[in-house]
Motif scaffolding. Structure first.
Motif, short mmCIF file in Angstrom:
data_model
loop_
_atom_site.label_atom_id
_atom_site.label_comp_id
_atom_site.label_asym_id
_atom_site.label_seq_id
_atom_site.Cartn_x
_atom_site.Cartn_y
_atom_site.Cartn_z
N ASP A 20 -5.24 -3.74 7.99
CA ASP A 20 -4.62 -3.26 9.22
C ASP A 20 -3.23 -2.72 8.88
O ASP A 20 -2.33 -3.47 8.52
CB ASP A 20 -4.51 -4.43 10.22
CG ASP A 20 -3.87 -4.00 11.54
OD1 ASP A 20 -3.45 -2.84 11.66
OD2 ASP A 20 -3.78 -4.86 12.45
N ASP A 21 -3.06 -1.43 9.00
CA ASP A 21 -1.80 -0.79 8.61
C ASP A 21 -0.78 -0.83 9.75
O ASP A 21 -0.10 0.16 10.02
CB ASP A 21 -2.07 0.65 8.17
CG ASP A 21 -0.91 1.27 7.41
OD1 ASP A 21 -0.12 0.50 6.82
OD2 ASP A 21 -0.79 2.51 7.40
N GLU A 54 7.16 -7.65 -4.83
CA GLU A 54 6.31 -7.96 -3.68
C GLU A 54 6.00 -6.72 -2.86
O GLU A 54 6.65 -5.67 -2.99
CB GLU A 54 7.01 -9.00 -2.80
CG GLU A 54 8.35 -8.54 -2.25
CD GLU A 54 9.06 -9.59 -1.42
OE1 GLU A 54 8.57 -10.72 -1.34
OE2 GLU A 54 10.11 -9.26 -0.84
N ASP A 55 4.99 -6.87 -2.01
CA ASP A 55 4.52 -5.81 -1.12
C ASP A 55 4.29 -6.47 0.24
O ASP A 55 3.53 -7.43 0.34
CB ASP A 55 3.22 -5.21 -1.67
CG ASP A 55 2.66 -4.08 -0.83
OD1 ASP A 55 2.88 -4.06 0.39
OD2 ASP A 55 1.96 -3.22 -1.40
N PHE A 56 4.94 -5.97 1.27
CA PHE A 56 4.87 -6.63 2.57
C PHE A 56 3.48 -6.60 3.20
O PHE A 56 3.20 -7.37 4.12
CB PHE A 56 5.89 -6.01 3.54
CG PHE A 56 7.31 -6.39 3.22
CD1 PHE A 56 7.75 -7.69 3.41
CD2 PHE A 56 8.20 -5.45 2.72
CE1 PHE A 56 9.07 -8.05 3.11
CE2 PHE A 56 9.51 -5.79 2.42
CZ PHE A 56 9.95 -7.09 2.61
N ARG A 57 2.57 -5.77 2.70
CA ARG A 57 1.19 -5.77 3.19
C ARG A 57 0.30 -6.71 2.39
O ARG A 57 -0.86 -6.92 2.77
CB ARG A 57 0.58 -4.36 3.11
CG ARG A 57 1.04 -3.39 4.18
CD ARG A 57 0.34 -2.03 4.02
NE ARG A 57 -1.06 -2.07 4.41
CZ ARG A 57 -1.89 -1.03 4.30
NH1 ARG A 57 -1.45 0.10 3.80
NH2 ARG A 57 -3.15 -1.13 4.69
N CYS A 58 0.80 -7.25 1.31
CA CYS A 58 -0.02 -8.01 0.37
C CYS A 58 -0.21 -9.46 0.84
O CYS A 58 0.76 -10.21 0.93
CB CYS A 58 0.65 -7.98 -1.00
SG CYS A 58 -0.04 -9.13 -2.18
N PRO A 59 -1.43 -9.88 1.12
CA PRO A 59 -1.67 -11.26 1.57
C PRO A 59 -1.32 -12.31 0.51
O PRO A 59 -0.94 -13.42 0.85
CB PRO A 59 -3.16 -11.29 1.93
CG PRO A 59 -3.76 -10.15 1.18
CD PRO A 59 -2.69 -9.10 1.11
N ALA A 60 -1.47 -11.96 -0.76
CA ALA A 60 -1.10 -12.90 -1.81
C ALA A 60 0.40 -13.14 -1.82
O ALA A 60 0.87 -14.23 -2.14
CB ALA A 60 -1.57 -12.39 -3.16
N ASN A 69 -3.74 1.54 -2.61
CA ASN A 69 -5.13 1.07 -2.69
C ASN A 69 -5.93 1.40 -1.45
O ASN A 69 -7.08 1.84 -1.53
CB ASN A 69 -5.16 -0.44 -2.91
CG ASN A 69 -4.81 -0.84 -4.34
OD1 ASN A 69 -4.82 -0.02 -5.24
ND2 ASN A 69 -4.47 -2.10 -4.52
N LEU A 70 -5.34 1.14 -0.29
CA LEU A 70 -6.08 1.24 0.97
C LEU A 70 -5.68 2.42 1.84
O LEU A 70 -6.31 2.69 2.86
CB LEU A 70 -5.90 -0.06 1.77
CG LEU A 70 -6.39 -1.34 1.10
CD1 LEU A 70 -6.15 -2.55 2.01
CD2 LEU A 70 -7.87 -1.24 0.74
N GLY A 71 -4.62 3.12 1.44
CA GLY A 71 -4.13 4.21 2.27
C GLY A 71 -3.16 3.70 3.32
O GLY A 71 -3.05 2.50 3.58
N GLY A 72 -2.44 4.61 3.93
CA GLY A 72 -1.47 4.24 4.95
C GLY A 72 -0.06 4.22 4.40
O GLY A 72 0.19 4.54 3.23
N THR A 73 0.87 3.81 5.26
CA THR A 73 2.29 3.79 4.87
C THR A 73 2.97 2.48 5.27
O THR A 73 4.19 2.39 5.27
CB THR A 73 3.05 4.95 5.52
OG1 THR A 73 2.93 4.85 6.96
CG2 THR A 73 2.51 6.30 5.07
N GLY A 74 2.19 1.46 5.60
CA GLY A 74 2.77 0.20 6.06
C GLY A 74 3.63 -0.50 5.03
O GLY A 74 4.68 -1.05 5.36
#
Length: 276
Positions: free
Chosen positions: A193-194, A115-121, A155-160
């Motif tokens: 939104d990061d 999982e990825d904590f930024r991933c809406p799925a 994919n989107l950049g950032g470090t969130g």
């Protein structure tokens, strides 16, 4: 003689015929537009079904383009030349200590969740399957193995993705992983939104978990203690050849290969295995 509509040399019947043909053309154009709109709607409906049925949705990454980005970005800030030593969170196990386990070690079924904590799925999966997973792990019938990825950062950049994963590992250090894990998904920002890149936000959310917001937890989050461990986990995800998150494996088999999978069906399979 006034020829009326045909005064320019065009007989009236031809003028009327021209008007009629224009009307037919207009109706045909309208029908064509309607058909196009219907096809668009069908496509939209199909996309929505693909996103929600069984929560078998994934944050798909273009592997060819992202493999290098994930490996390069995960685990370090812009300008960092070194991500530092790999420090696994307390209790992590598995190959290279990249697994955060929840549940009893002797459970007959194992659910591996990438999982990825930024991933809406991933949040969609959590919303749908979380109650059953908690029930089965607490009941000793299921061992959950959480494995963290950072594909949205790539994919989107950032470090969130990375920072949230590090914070979750910090929570694992004090036995609060599950509670904090759930809080992160309950407060997930929009994918673009990061917000999780802000350590202050991650510490703020720790206040929703009893006993987690301590000086030790804050230092762990702010220092990025587990950043290199997160990077190593993200690398393992990439090398595993998975197509996206969430990837959920029950005893090694992707549960979403079964298009009729539901939380109830997952529960039944785990309970049947527990009974031998």
């Amino acid at each position: 003689m006034d020829l009326g509509p045909g005064r320019r040399g065009v007989p009236p019947r031809f003028v009327l015929r021209g008007v009629s043909e224009k009307n037919r053309d207009g109706k045909r154009t309208a029908r064509e537009r309607l058909a196009v709109e219907r096809e668009k709607q069908k496509s939209a409906d199909k996309r929505r079904r693909a996103l929600v049925v069984g929560a078998a949705v994934v944050c798909v990454l273009g592997l060819a383009a992202v493999i290098g980005v994930v490996a390069a970005n995960a685990g370090k800030d812009e300008g960092d030349e070194s991500a530092g030593p790999v420090v696994a969170p307390s209790g992590a196990n598995g190959e290279d200590n990249l697994v955060i386990p929840v549940g009893k070690d002797d459970a007959r079924s194992t659910l591996t969740i990438w999982e990825d904590f930024r991933c809406p799925a991933c949040k969609s999966f959590e919303t749908t399957y979380r109650p059953v997973i908690h029930e089965l792990t607490k009941g000793g019938q299921l061992r959950a193995e959480y494995r963290l990825a950072t594909i949205i950062d790539g994919n989107l950049g950032g470090t969130g993705s990375r920072n949230a994963a590090n914070a979750a590992a910090c929570a694992q250090d004090v036995g609060k992983f599950t509670e904090y894990h759930d809080v992160l998904y309950d407060n997930q920002p929009p994918e673009t939104d990061d917000a999780f890149a802000d350590n202050a936000r991650l510490i703020e959310l720790a206040g929703k978990v009893d006993g987690l917001d301590t000086p030790a937890f804050r230092k762990c989050v702010e220092d990025g203690t587990h950043n290199s461990w997160v990077a190593k986990s993200a690398e393992a995800f990439t090398k595993g050849g998975f197509s996206g998150t969430p990837t959920v494996l029950l005893n090694g088999t992707n549960i979403f290969q079964d298009q009729k999978m539901t939380p109830e069906k997952l529960k039944q399979q785990v309970q049947e295995a527990a009974q031998g």
